[in-house]
Enzyme design. Structure first.
Site, PDB file in Angstrom:
ATOM      1  CB  CYS A   4      -0.908  -0.009   1.226  1.00  0.00           C
ATOM      2  SG  CYS A   4      -1.883   1.499   1.366  1.00  0.00           S
ATOM      3  CB  CYS A  44      -0.686   2.442   4.066  1.00  0.00           C
ATOM      4  SG  CYS A  44      -2.171   1.849   3.294  1.00  0.00           S
ATOM      5  CG  ASP A  45       3.069   0.954   4.563  1.00  0.00           C
ATOM      6  OD1 ASP A  45       2.633   1.425   5.635  1.00  0.00           O
ATOM      7  OD2 ASP A  45       2.816  -0.206   4.182  1.00  0.00           O
TER       8      ASP A  45
END
Ligand code: NAP
Length: 312
Positions: free
Chosen positions: A138, A141-142
């Site tokens: 992701c 997200c990261d």
């Protein structure tokens, strides 16, 4: 507990079905085990969703904004949201029994499965070990954890190129490794990667191992033609190599899927079990898009309402 229409999964397909079902006067219960919105939550810019996006940032709308509004709309029409994981769906003489992780069994007249897909894994050494320590599935997200770092992206489809383009705003050192000599992604998306000064595309390249100590510090690459291997420095490996359907356990031998597990339905989104419908990415479809999932959710709810009407 009783409901008219039970919907498993609250991504764009499930949310649309919930809104249409509730507007049709059905008691709708929609279950999501994680966050409402599904994979659409990960979309930074819905640039091809009709009316929501565009080719420039002025028209920018995120997946989160869209699904948040969809949830509010469905709830306003009376859909009931529960946070719960659906385990089994069983056809009974007067409808369906749905079991979940945390509730008493639900009794429903009709059910829509809209549980989407989950990402595939590469299955190489280091992938599991360094998950959360440089291995990610992701970018939104990261990605921010790897600002200005050397990031490998794996895959050649729409998701890999979109996520590589997103990561290229965080780092000038993105390497997209694709196992073939041609990207699978739509041309407009592929071009953004091929002409991006922050992204190097390595064709015919496989990542065969992810290495590190406390966290990722390199990858072993293999040339798909010669089999030659070399080690390269890397701070992260983002893997986007497609997805696989995630379906609750539907009890009944007559429930039909294709060889990969995607649910087979008719044009009315009804599966091989009368009263059981499917919509969105978990369904066998030639084009997985938010707009397609929404359309399928609307059809599924409309036809589920007609099915329930016929039962009365
Ligand atoms: P995908 O289209 O199936 O592409 C998967 C990619 O991963 C392919 O390039 C494939 O290589 C590669 N791959 C598969 N297994 C691999 C392995 N073991 N090792 C290395 N590479 C591997 O999947 P996706 O990109 O996740 O897209 C899923 C769906 O979402 C598609 O229908 C897509 O159109 C849709 N989507 C659309 C948009 C948009 O329109 N903006 C954005 C995101 C997603 P090969 O090419 O060699 O098979």
């Amino acid at each position: 507990m009783k409901t008219d229409l039970f919907i498993a999964g609250a991504g764009p397909a499930g949310l649309t079905a919930a809104q249409y079902g509730a507007r049709a006067g059905l008691r709708v219960t929609i279950a999501e085990r994680l966050a409402v919105g599904g994979q659409a939550l990960l979309i930074d810019n819905l640039e091809n969703y009709p009316g929501a996006g565009g080719a420039n940032d002025d028209a920018h709308k995120s997946g989160f904004e869209l699904v948040d509004a969809m949830k509010a709309q469905a709830a306003a029409f009376g859909a009931r949201f529960i946070t719960d994981a659906v385990h089994t769906i069983t056809k009974t003489s007067d409808g369906f029994t749905v079991t979940t992780a945390d509730s008493e069994p639900w009794l429903a007249s009709a059910v829509i499965v809209a549980t989407g897909t989950k990402h595939k894994t590469l299955g190489v050494p280091g992938e599991t070990e360094f998950y959360g320590k440089g291995v990610s599935y992701c970018a939104t997200c990261d990605g921010p954890f790897f600002k200005s770092k050397r990031i490998f992206v794996v895959g050649g489809g729409d998701v890999a190129v979109s996520e590589a383009a997103y990561l290229s705003r965080l780092s000038r050192d993105i390497v997209l490794a694709h196992r073939r000599d041609k990207l699978r992604a739509q041309k407009i998306l592929a071009d953004r990667v091929l002409h991006n000064p922050n992204i190097t595309v390595r064709f015919n390249t496989r990542i065969v191992e992810i290495i590190g100590e406390q966290k990722v510090n390199g990858v072993i690459l293999e040339d798909a033609a010669s089999g030659a291997r070399n080690r390269e420095e890397a701070d992260a490996a983002f893997i986007f190599i497609g997805s696989t359907p995630q379906i609750p356990d539907v009890r009944g031998a007559e429930f039909k899927t294709d060889s990969e597990g995607y649910v087979l339905t008719g044009q009315d989104m009804q599966t091989s079990i009368p009263g059981l419908f499917a919509a969105g990415d978990c369904r066998k479809t030639p084009f997985r898009q938010v707009v397609v999932a929404c359309g399928e959710g609307a059809i599924a709810a409309h036809c589920a309402a007609a099915y329930i009407d016929g039962m009365i």
